[in-house]
Design an enzyme around this catalytic site. Structure first.
Site, PDB file in Angstrom:
ATOM      1  N   CYS A 186       0.561  55.498  78.994  1.00 36.09           N
ATOM      2  CA  CYS A 186      -0.419  53.898  78.498  1.00 36.09           C
ATOM      3  C   CYS A 186      -0.988  52.889  80.194  1.00 36.09           C
ATOM      4  CB  CYS A 186       1.005  53.545  77.561  1.00 36.09           C
ATOM      5  SG  CYS A 186       1.614  53.547  76.684  1.00 36.09           S
ATOM      6  N   ALA A 187      -2.096  52.402  79.297  1.00 37.02           N
ATOM      7  CA  ALA A 187      -2.353  51.690  80.686  1.00 37.02           C
ATOM      8  C   ALA A 187      -2.227  50.638  81.627  1.00 37.02           C
ATOM      9  CB  ALA A 187      -3.881  51.370  80.309  1.00 37.02           C
TER      10      ALA A 187
END
Length: 136
Positions: free
Chosen positions: A50-51
């Protein structure tokens, strides 16, 4: 097959014409979740891929799957709330059968999330499915 809570979310999305309204609804869903305690924001609960920073804390009790989650990004926190609508209170055996891509596609999320957000959403779904599969 999805549950009644998710079907209600689908109906809400169909009612909301504008994608800005839908995003606002997703963000509001995230805001309505109880925050995750700092003690649960640990490497073991962190979701890679996930960013944003994302933590998921699953719980299986009496063969029923639930989870809590947190993110430092409001839209991602909302996506966690959407996934809770899809997966919470489901028998573990059903969690692994849910076609999240198809279900989320009914909300139109596939077409309106950035590539990074889509990758993060897939990573969260993968973590949920892995947890459920390990419990079977």
């Amino acid at each position: 097959m999805t549950n009644a809570a998710f079907e209600e979310l689908v109906a809400t999305f169909e009612f909301l014409d504008d994608w800005e309204d839908r995003y606002r609804h997703v963000i509001d869903m995230g805001r309505a979740m109880d925050p995750l305690e700092d003690a649960l924001r640990v490497p073991a609960t962190k979701v890679d891929g996930c960013a944003s920073q994302v933590w998921l804390v699953p719980q299986i009790k009496d063969d029923v799957f639930t989870f809590r989650g947190e993110s430092d990004a409001m839209i991602v926190r909302g996506l966690i709330a959407v996934l809770r609508t899809l997966y919470d209170d489901q028998p573990v055996s059903e969690v692994v059968k849910i076609d999240a891509s198809a279900a989320l596609g009914r909300l139109g999320l596939n077409d309106h999330l950035s590539a990074q957000r889509s990758n993060g959403l897939r990573a969260m779904v993968d973590r949920i499915r892995q947890t459920a599969a390990a419990a079977l």
